[in-house]
Design a protein around this motif. Structure first.
Motif, PDB file in Angstrom:
ATOM      1  N   ALA A   9     -11.708  -3.083  -2.730  1.00 11.27           N
ATOM      2  CA  ALA A   9     -10.439  -3.811  -2.615  1.00 11.27           C
ATOM      3  C   ALA A   9     -10.617  -5.258  -3.046  1.00 11.27           C
ATOM      4  CB  ALA A   9      -9.929  -3.744  -1.174  1.00 11.27           C
ATOM      5  N   SER A  24      -3.492   8.180   1.478  1.00 14.37           N
ATOM      6  CA  SER A  24      -3.445   6.782   1.901  1.00 14.37           C
ATOM      7  C   SER A  24      -4.850   6.333   2.264  1.00 14.37           C
ATOM      8  CB  SER A  24      -2.526   6.638   3.116  1.00 14.37           C
ATOM      9  OG  SER A  24      -3.141   7.255   4.233  1.00 14.37           O
ATOM     10  N   CYS A  25      -4.996   5.015   2.502  1.00 12.38           N
ATOM     11  CA  CYS A  25      -6.299   4.489   2.926  1.00 12.38           C
ATOM     12  C   CYS A  25      -6.729   5.115   4.258  1.00 12.38           C
ATOM     13  CB  CYS A  25      -6.241   2.972   3.068  1.00 12.38           C
ATOM     14  SG  CYS A  25      -6.172   2.106   1.494  1.00 12.38           S
ATOM     15  N   ASP A  52       0.816  -1.217   0.000  1.00  4.45           N
ATOM     16  CA  ASP A  52       0.000   0.000   0.000  1.00  4.45           C
ATOM     17  C   ASP A  52       0.849   1.267   0.000  1.00  4.45           C
ATOM     18  OD1 ASP A  52       1.043  -0.193   2.484  1.00  4.45           O
ATOM     19  OD2 ASP A  52      -0.842  -0.081   3.588  1.00  4.45           O
ATOM     20  N   GLY A  97      -3.289  -1.389  -7.049  1.00  7.16           N
ATOM     21  CA  GLY A  97      -3.489  -0.441  -5.967  1.00  7.16           C
ATOM     22  C   GLY A  97      -4.976  -0.147  -5.867  1.00  7.16           C
TER      23      GLY A  97
END
Ligand code: ZN
Length: 290
Positions: A235, A224-225, A169, A192
C-alpha cells in the motif's frame, strides 16, 4: 521563471542552506551564542528551508512551489493509500488538503495506515489524520470531513478542489469519484491496492481516458482487504506513486501517467504500463464532452 532568475534563486537558496548549516555547526547545544539569533532569523526562511530539497531539483522551480502552495486537493480516504498520499502532499506544501473519511481508527488498520497510531483507536480517521498532518506541516490548511463520499454528496465535497486523489477502498466510491470529477472537470489520481498488487491511473477529464473508460464496470465479487489481505509496504508503494502523480499534475513537473494505468505486482516487482483510450460511449466522460 527565466534561467537567470532561476539561477539567482537557486544560488540564494544554496547560500541560505549553507549558512544555516554552518551556523548550526558552530552552535553548541549547551551555549548558543546570542549574536547568531538575529543572523539566523532572516536566513531561516522556513518555507525555503522546509522545501529546499525539492526546490533544488533541476525539474522543480519556485513557480512549481507556488503552484503547489495555491492548490487545493481533496484526498478521499485516510487509510492505507490516503496516509502516504496525504503525508507526501502535506510535506511537499500543498496549500489546502481536504480529508474525507467516515470511519474510525481500528486496531486492524495500524499495520498499513501510517497516519494513525495506537492511541488513536476509536477516533475518526479524518480527525486523526488532520492532527498528524498539522504536526507535519502547519502551513497546510487541513480540513477533515467525517463523511462517506457517495454519488449524492460528491459534487459538494469536490467543490473548489484543483485535484482529487481517490484513496477509497470500494468500487462504489471509486466510480462516484470518477463521475463527479468528470462532471466538474477536476483532475483525478485513482489507485487501488490488494494483497501485493496495485494500480495507479492519472486522469484529466475531457482530455484523457477516465477510470470508467479503462474499467467500464467493477469486477464481479471483488475481494476486499478484509478477506484477501494487504501488505503494508505494498500500500505504501502504491500510495507513494499516487502522491507522485498528484504532484506532477499539480506542478507540471515530470510526465504524468495519463491515457494509461500502471499495474504494480510487488510480489514479483513488476510494473506494467497499460495504455487506454477515451471511449465515446463512456457514461462519465464520453457523452458529457461529445
Ligand atoms: Zn470515460
Amino acid at each position: 521563471m527565466s534561467s537567470n532568475s532561476r539561477r539567482n534563486f537557486l544560488r540564494d537558496l544554496a547560500g541560505s542552506v549553507r549558512d544555516v548549516a554552518a551556523a548550526a555547526q558552530s552552535v553548541t547545544p549547551e551555549e548558543p551564542p546570542e549574536e547568531l539569533g538575529p543572523e539566523i532569523e532572516p536566513l531561516a526562511d522556513t518555507r525555503v528551508e522546509r522545501y529546499s530539497r525539492q526546490l533544488v531539483l533541476p525539474e522543480w522551480s519556485e513557480a512549481a512551489q507556488q503552484r503547489l502552495g495555491a492548490a487545493s486537493v481533496l484526498v478521499v480516504g485516510a487509510g492505507a493509500l490516503g496516509s502516504p498520499v496525504a503525508m507526501y502532499l502535506a510535506g511537499a506544501g500543498v496549500g489546502r488538503l481536504g480529508i474525507v473519511d467516515a470511519d474510525d481508527v481500528e486496531l486492524s488498520n495500524l499495520h498499513r495506515q501510517l497516519l494513525h497510531f495506537t492511541p488513536d483507536l476509536g477516533l475518526p480517521k479524518a480527525h486523526s489524520a488532520a492532527a498528524k498532518l498539522g504536526f507535519l506541516n502547519p502551513e497546510v490548511a487541513v480540513e477533515p470531513y467525517q463523511v462517506r463520499l457517495d454519488a449524492g454528496n460528491a459534487a459538494g465535497l469536490l467543490e473548489g478542489a484543483d485535484l482529487v486523489v481517490d484513496c477509497s477502498d470500494s468500487f462504489e466510491t471509486r466510480y462516484a469519484v470518477n463521475a463527479a470529477c468528470c462532471a466538474a472537470r477536476i483532475p483525478l489520481v485513482e489507485a487501488g491496492v490488494l494483497g501485493t498488487s496495485g494500480l495507479v491511473m492519472g486522469i484529466r477529464p475531457g482530455e484523457t481516458a477516465c477510470y470508467r473508460c479503462a474499467f467500464p464496470a467493477p469486477p464481479p465479487d471483488a475481494p476486499s482487504c478484509a478477506t484477501a489481505g494487504v501488505l503494508g509496504p505494498a500500500a505504501g508503494v502504491v500510495g507513494s506513486l499516487q502522491a507522485l502523480e498528484a504532484l506532477k499534475l499539480l506542478t507540471g513537473v515530470g510526465e504524468p501517467l495519463l491515457d494509461a494505468f500502471l499495474q504494480v505486482d510487488l510480489a514479483l516487482l513488476t510494473f506494467l504500463r497499460v495504455n487506454v483510450e477515451r471511449r465515446a460511449d463512456c457514461p462519465d466522460c464520453g457523452t458529457a464532452y461529445a
